[in-house]
Design a protein around this motif. Structure first.
Motif, PDB file in Angstrom:
ATOM      1  N   VAL A 173       0.836  -1.206   0.000  1.00 47.19           N
ATOM      2  CA  VAL A 173       0.000   0.000   0.000  1.00 47.19           C
ATOM      3  C   VAL A 173       0.870   1.255   0.000  1.00 47.19           C
ATOM      4  N   ALA A 174       1.892   1.279   0.869  1.00 44.29           N
ATOM      5  CA  ALA A 174       2.754   2.470   0.958  1.00 44.29           C
ATOM      6  C   ALA A 174       3.489   2.718  -0.345  1.00 44.29           C
ATOM      7  N   LYS A 175       4.012   1.658  -0.953  1.00 42.46           N
ATOM      8  CA  LYS A 175       4.749   1.839  -2.195  1.00 42.46           C
ATOM      9  C   LYS A 175       3.825   2.274  -3.325  1.00 42.46           C
ATOM     10  N   THR A 176       2.578   1.832  -3.287  1.00 37.81           N
ATOM     11  CA  THR A 176       1.606   2.295  -4.276  1.00 37.81           C
ATOM     12  C   THR A 176       1.377   3.796  -4.148  1.00 37.81           C
ATOM     13  N   VAL A 177       1.198   4.272  -2.912  1.00 36.77           N
ATOM     14  CA  VAL A 177       1.016   5.706  -2.679  1.00 36.77           C
ATOM     15  C   VAL A 177       2.235   6.479  -3.183  1.00 36.77           C
ATOM     16  N   LEU A 178       3.428   5.971  -2.899  1.00 38.21           N
ATOM     17  CA  LEU A 178       4.649   6.658  -3.307  1.00 38.21           C
ATOM     18  C   LEU A 178       4.798   6.706  -4.826  1.00 38.21           C
ATOM     19  N   PHE A 179       4.555   5.592  -5.492  1.00 42.71           N
ATOM     20  CA  PHE A 179       4.692   5.584  -6.944  1.00 42.71           C
ATOM     21  C   PHE A 179       3.632   6.470  -7.609  1.00 42.71           C
ATOM     22  N   LEU A 180       2.417   6.468  -7.065  1.00 42.15           N
ATOM     23  CA  LEU A 180       1.369   7.296  -7.656  1.00 42.15           C
ATOM     24  C   LEU A 180       1.630   8.780  -7.408  1.00 42.15           C
ATOM     25  N   ALA A 181       2.129   9.117  -6.221  1.00 51.40           N
ATOM     26  CA  ALA A 181       2.520  10.504  -5.960  1.00 51.40           C
ATOM     27  C   ALA A 181       3.703  10.882  -6.855  1.00 51.40           C
ATOM     28  N   GLY A 182       4.649   9.961  -6.993  1.00 51.20           N
ATOM     29  CA  GLY A 182       5.779  10.196  -7.896  1.00 51.20           C
ATOM     30  C   GLY A 182       5.330  10.355  -9.334  1.00 51.20           C
ATOM     31  N   GLY A 183       4.275   9.635  -9.715  1.00 55.63           N
ATOM     32  CA  GLY A 183       3.739   9.778 -11.061  1.00 55.63           C
ATOM     33  C   GLY A 183       3.187  11.171 -11.313  1.00 55.63           C
ATOM     34  N   GLN A 184       2.568  11.769 -10.300  1.00 53.52           N
ATOM     35  CA  GLN A 184       2.089  13.146 -10.439  1.00 53.52           C
ATOM     36  C   GLN A 184       3.260  14.113 -10.618  1.00 53.52           C
ATOM     37  N   LEU A 185       4.333  13.860  -9.893  1.00 50.15           N
ATOM     38  CA  LEU A 185       5.525  14.703 -10.031  1.00 50.15           C
ATOM     39  C   LEU A 185       6.150  14.539 -11.412  1.00 50.15           C
ATOM     40  N   PHE A 228       3.323  11.716  -0.467  1.00 51.58           N
ATOM     41  CA  PHE A 228       4.693  11.218  -0.576  1.00 51.58           C
ATOM     42  C   PHE A 228       5.322  11.089   0.808  1.00 51.58           C
ATOM     43  N   GLY A 229       5.079  12.090   1.660  1.00 47.54           N
ATOM     44  CA  GLY A 229       5.644  12.050   3.008  1.00 47.54           C
ATOM     45  C   GLY A 229       5.081  10.908   3.842  1.00 47.54           C
ATOM     46  N   THR A 230       3.779  10.664   3.727  1.00 50.92           N
ATOM     47  CA  THR A 230       3.167   9.558   4.475  1.00 50.92           C
ATOM     48  C   THR A 230       3.713   8.221   4.003  1.00 50.92           C
ATOM     49  N   GLY A 231       3.775   8.042   2.682  1.00 45.82           N
ATOM     50  CA  GLY A 231       4.337   6.800   2.157  1.00 45.82           C
ATOM     51  C   GLY A 231       5.764   6.596   2.613  1.00 45.82           C
ATOM     52  N   LEU A 232       6.528   7.674   2.651  1.00 47.89           N
ATOM     53  CA  LEU A 232       7.919   7.585   3.085  1.00 47.89           C
ATOM     54  C   LEU A 232       8.010   7.192   4.555  1.00 47.89           C
ATOM     55  N   ILE A 233       7.172   7.783   5.404  1.00 47.09           N
ATOM     56  CA  ILE A 233       7.191   7.459   6.832  1.00 47.09           C
ATOM     57  C   ILE A 233       6.842   5.991   7.044  1.00 47.09           C
ATOM     58  N   VAL A 234       5.860   5.495   6.289  1.00 42.53           N
ATOM     59  CA  VAL A 234       5.519   4.064   6.381  1.00 42.53           C
ATOM     60  C   VAL A 234       6.713   3.223   5.965  1.00 42.53           C
ATOM     61  N   LEU A 235       7.334   3.609   4.861  1.00 42.09           N
ATOM     62  CA  LEU A 235       8.452   2.848   4.309  1.00 42.09           C
ATOM     63  C   LEU A 235       9.652   2.833   5.249  1.00 42.09           C
ATOM     64  N   LEU A 261       8.463   3.786  10.657  1.00 41.07           N
ATOM     65  CA  LEU A 261       8.249   4.621  11.834  1.00 41.07           C
ATOM     66  C   LEU A 261       6.843   4.412  12.379  1.00 41.07           C
ATOM     67  N   PRO A 262       6.671   4.531  13.695  1.00 38.90           N
ATOM     68  CA  PRO A 262       5.321   4.415  14.255  1.00 38.90           C
ATOM     69  C   PRO A 262       4.495   5.637  13.876  1.00 38.90           C
ATOM     70  N   PRO A 263       3.156   5.506  13.814  1.00 38.54           N
ATOM     71  CA  PRO A 263       2.363   4.358  14.254  1.00 38.54           C
ATOM     72  C   PRO A 263       2.012   3.401  13.126  1.00 38.54           C
ATOM     73  N   PHE A 264       2.744   3.425  12.020  1.00 35.38           N
ATOM     74  CA  PHE A 264       2.352   2.654  10.846  1.00 35.38           C
ATOM     75  C   PHE A 264       2.776   1.186  10.965  1.00 35.38           C
ATOM     76  N   ALA A 265       2.151   0.356  10.083  1.00 33.05           N
ATOM     77  CA  ALA A 265       2.243  -1.098  10.249  1.00 33.05           C
ATOM     78  C   ALA A 265       3.649  -1.641  10.048  1.00 33.05           C
ATOM     79  N   MET A 266       4.469  -0.992   9.223  1.00 35.28           N
ATOM     80  CA  MET A 266       5.800  -1.530   8.991  1.00 35.28           C
ATOM     81  C   MET A 266       6.700  -1.385  10.209  1.00 35.28           C
ATOM     82  N   PHE A 267       6.349  -0.505  11.118  1.00 39.67           N
ATOM     83  CA  PHE A 267       7.061  -0.457  12.400  1.00 39.67           C
ATOM     84  C   PHE A 267       6.828  -1.746  13.173  1.00 39.67           C
ATOM     85  N   ALA A 268       5.568  -2.176  13.231  1.00 39.30           N
ATOM     86  CA  ALA A 268       5.226  -3.418  13.940  1.00 39.30           C
ATOM     87  C   ALA A 268       5.819  -4.632  13.241  1.00 39.30           C
TER      88      ALA A 268
END
Length: 489
Positions: A341-353, A379-386, A389-396
């Motif tokens: 999910v995070a990488k999808t957000v990042l690639f789609l935000a990157g696509g807009q750029l 992009f920032g949210t996807g990066l934080i997940v990637l 960092l908490p509270p996102f799932a990849m931290f757990a």
């Protein structure tokens, strides 16, 4: 159960045929989005009745277990986001003259076909059918990678085709050897490649043949998962593919290929002992993590940066699979979903750029947060997940993987992995900081986000946040999936 499985496979195929007949239209594009939602719905519906064992249909050709359900949810979730974003992507490409109507039609035909091939790969019980489905993804995505038909896109396409074809050929040889070993262990000829039949006869497989087959399968499917040493296609293909396709390849295809190895490990371990594949997974995983971390420090392209980040995460997933405990496998599956999910957000935000700047060079894209709160936040949210960092799932998930490595007496692996992840962390923060927080260049283009793209980005942020706040019933599903594939306690 059979109806749900067939619906998940056939819905994208129907969407593909509709695009073939009707061309690229918003109606056919919406049908593709609906097919991805259908895959997600079928996965969720199958999850309500899933237990610790597997259920079979069509004479044992298809199977449903917790791992199948997990991968269907991943495919459906990422597929929904990516196909919805494809609407604005193709509209922009047509408006700019980067693609013509036949090219748009081809994109509309191949994208749902790509989904169908991945669904078949995770639902098939016969590893021969799995091999065909994975090979089909190579053929389909080759045309999608070369969508723009530029010199660099065609070069990336040929590199992708050649390397992945070599890898899948190696996997085919491993499959043939596994069939040979199963037949000599007493498996019936018609069903010797079925996963349930192989599991029954696993202890009777010739250890030498099983060891060779396991090594070939690891190399072959590892190539498709972007693992060392056949990883070199990944950055080129992801950087040249359309942003929604990059999201599908990075967020789903890599993990679909790796899920085959998760299933086959139980069979190989029963024949050769657990040390053989564990050693191979550790070597490949650490090597992949090393290469990814080093490449992240020198890349100057935003899409290549995201591609190398996918390599880094696949390396970590491979190391978790080497630990092989219930905690490791369940954490691995949570990591797969959260990363997808995070990488999808990042690639789609990157696509807009990329659409605004007609470039993916980090030096050309600065000050995004000041110019578009939505793209910058996405992009920032996807990066934080990637970054885990908490509270996102990849931290757990990363914390659980670390615990599982320590529990499996692989503390030295954990130490090396943490060092490499720290290098990758620093590189991602440095490069993304330039993109998000740098001073906008004079005459920087306006970042106008279409409604469909904005909706997808907001939805992706919401899903990532929801996974971080609570995994809910998915936690139990991942644990059952780990038990299903024979994870050690």
């Amino acid at each position: 159960m059979t109806a749900l499985l067939l619906t998940a496979i056939l819905a994208p195929l129907v969407a593909s045929l509709a695009a073939l007949a009707g061309g690229w239209r918003h109606a056919t594009a919406a049908l593709t989005v609906l097919s991805a939602v259908t895959v997600l719905g079928c996965g969720a519906a199958l999850g309500f009745g899933v237990g610790s064992g597997a259920r079979f249909s069509l004479g044992g050709l298809l199977r449903v277990d917790a791992l199948t359900v997990t991968m269907l949810i991943v495919i459906g979730t990422v597929g929904t986001l990516a196909t919805f974003a494809s609407i604005s992507y193709i509209d922009h490409e047509l408006a700019r003259g980067h693609v013509d109507q036949p090219g748009a039609r081809l994109y509309g035909v191949l994208t749902p076909a790509f989904l169908a091939a991945m669904v078949l790969a995770v639902c098939a019980n016969n590893i021969g059918v799995v091999w065909v489905a994975i090979e089909a993804t190579t053929v389909i995505t080759a045309f999608l990678v070369g969508h723009r038909r530029t010199r660099t896109a065609l070069e990336a396409t040929w590199k992708y085709v050649v390397i992945c074809s070599v890898g899948i050929s190696v996997a085919f040889l491993g499959t043939v050897l596994l069939y040979f070993a199963a037949r000599y262990a007493g498996a019936p000829a018609a069903h010797a490649l079925n996963l349930d039949v192989l599991a029954v006869h696993a202890h009777g497989l010739n250890p030498a043949v099983a060891r060779l087959a396991g090594g070939l399968l690891l190399i072959g499917y590892g190539a498709k998962a972007g693992l060392f040493p056949f990883h070199t296609w990944l950055a080129d293909a992801h950087s040249q593919a359309p942003a929604p396709v990059s999201a599908l390849m990075s967020g789903v295809l890599l993990s679909v290929a790796f899920s085959v190895l998760i299933r086959l490990r139980t069979i190989i371990d029963a024949a050769t002992g657990p040390a053989f594949l564990r050693g191979g997974l550790l070597v490949v995983g650490l090597a992949t993590l090393l290469v990814a971390a080093l490449m992240l420090t020198v890349t100057a392209d935003i899409k290549r940066m995201l591609a190398y980040s996918s390599m880094e995460n696949m390396g970590l997933i491979t190391i978790a699979a080497a630990a092989g405990t219930t905690l490791a496998i369940s954490a691995l599956l949570l990591h797969v979903l959260a990363h997808g999910v995070a990488k999808t957000v990042l690639f789609l935000a990157g696509g807009q750029l990329q659409a605004a700047h007609d470039s993916t060079a980090i030096a050309d894209i600065t000050g995004v947060m000041r110019r578009s709160r939505l793209v910058g936040l996405s992009f920032g949210t996807g990066l934080i997940v990637l970054l885990g960092l908490p509270p996102f799932a990849m931290f757990a998930s990363e914390l659980a993987i670390a615990r599982s490595l320590a529990g499996a007496r692989l503390a030295w692996v954990l130490g090396v992995a943490m060092l490499l992840i720290a290098i990758a962390f620093a590189a991602l923060v440095r490069n993304s900081g330039r993109v998000l927080l740098g001073t906008p260049a004079a005459g920087a283009p306006t970042l106008a986000v279409p409604v469909t793209a904005a909706t997808v980005l907001i939805l992706g942020i919401a899903v990532s946040t929801g996974l971080g706040v609570t995994a809910g019933p998915l936690t139990h599903l991942f644990t059952v999936a780990a038990d299903t594939v024979g994870a050690a306690r």
